[in-house]
Design a protein around this motif. Structure first.
Motif, short mmCIF file in Angstrom:
data_model
loop_
_atom_site.label_atom_id
_atom_site.label_comp_id
_atom_site.label_asym_id
_atom_site.label_seq_id
_atom_site.Cartn_x
_atom_site.Cartn_y
_atom_site.Cartn_z
N PHE A 47 0.84 -1.19 0.00
CA PHE A 47 0.00 0.00 0.00
C PHE A 47 0.88 1.25 0.00
O PHE A 47 1.89 1.31 0.70
N PHE A 48 0.49 2.24 -0.79
CA PHE A 48 1.20 3.52 -0.77
C PHE A 48 0.40 4.59 -0.04
O PHE A 48 0.89 5.21 0.89
N GLY A 49 -0.83 4.81 -0.47
CA GLY A 49 -1.60 5.87 0.16
C GLY A 49 -3.04 5.90 -0.30
O GLY A 49 -3.42 5.22 -1.25
N LEU A 67 6.38 2.97 7.47
CA LEU A 67 7.57 2.14 7.29
C LEU A 67 8.85 2.88 7.67
O LEU A 67 9.83 2.26 8.07
N ALA A 68 8.84 4.19 7.50
CA ALA A 68 10.03 5.00 7.77
C ALA A 68 9.61 6.26 8.53
O ALA A 68 9.49 7.34 7.95
N ALA A 111 9.78 8.83 -3.08
CA ALA A 111 11.23 8.67 -3.28
C ALA A 111 11.78 7.58 -2.37
O ALA A 111 12.64 6.79 -2.78
N TYR A 112 11.28 7.51 -1.14
CA TYR A 112 11.70 6.45 -0.22
C TYR A 112 11.33 5.09 -0.79
O TYR A 112 12.15 4.16 -0.78
N TYR A 113 10.11 4.94 -1.28
CA TYR A 113 9.70 3.66 -1.88
C TYR A 113 10.60 3.32 -3.07
O TYR A 113 10.96 2.16 -3.26
#
Length: 120
Positions: A47-49, A67-68, A111-113
């Motif tokens: 899942f992203f958002g 996650l972060a 960007a993290y993903y």
């Protein structure tokens, strides 16, 4: 409810602008959900958002900050006050400054993903 619809219409583009690199799983008048194509160990997409128009508020979910949590370092106290749980922000009014900050946080999360290899 009309005011909440304005909030939803202001928040939706913050997420929708990233739909080209993500997978749209729900795109309905009152909700937009985005996943990645990356499959987790349970064989479900990551899942992203999401943005959801609820009865009393509009929710903006952003899984990368779950996650972060360090992605939240430096966010404003006003945006932090809108947090519900670890990865959700709730709004009842249009707040352009907070929405701009949330747009930046969303891009940082994407960007993290990408750095983690979740976008392919």
């Amino acid at each position: 409810m009309a005011n909440l619809e304005q909030v939803y219409q202001a928040l939706r583009p913050l997420l929708a602008q990233h739909a080209a690199v993500l997978v749209v799983t729900h795109d309905e008048p009152e909700q937009l959900y985005l996943d990645t194509a990356f499959l987790q160990q349970n064989k479900k997409p990551l899942f992203f958002g999401a943005v959801q128009l609820k009865k009393n508020y509009v929710s903006y979910h952003l899984m990368p900050i779950y996650l972060a949590p360090e992605l939240l370092d430096g966010i404003s106290a006003a945006l932090r006050a809108r947090m519900q749980g670890k990865s959700c922000f709730n709004f009842k009014t249009v707040e352009p400054e907070l929405f701009a900050e949330l747009a930046t946080l969303t891009a940082t999360g994407l960007a993290y993903y990408q750095q983690q290899g979740y976008l392919g």
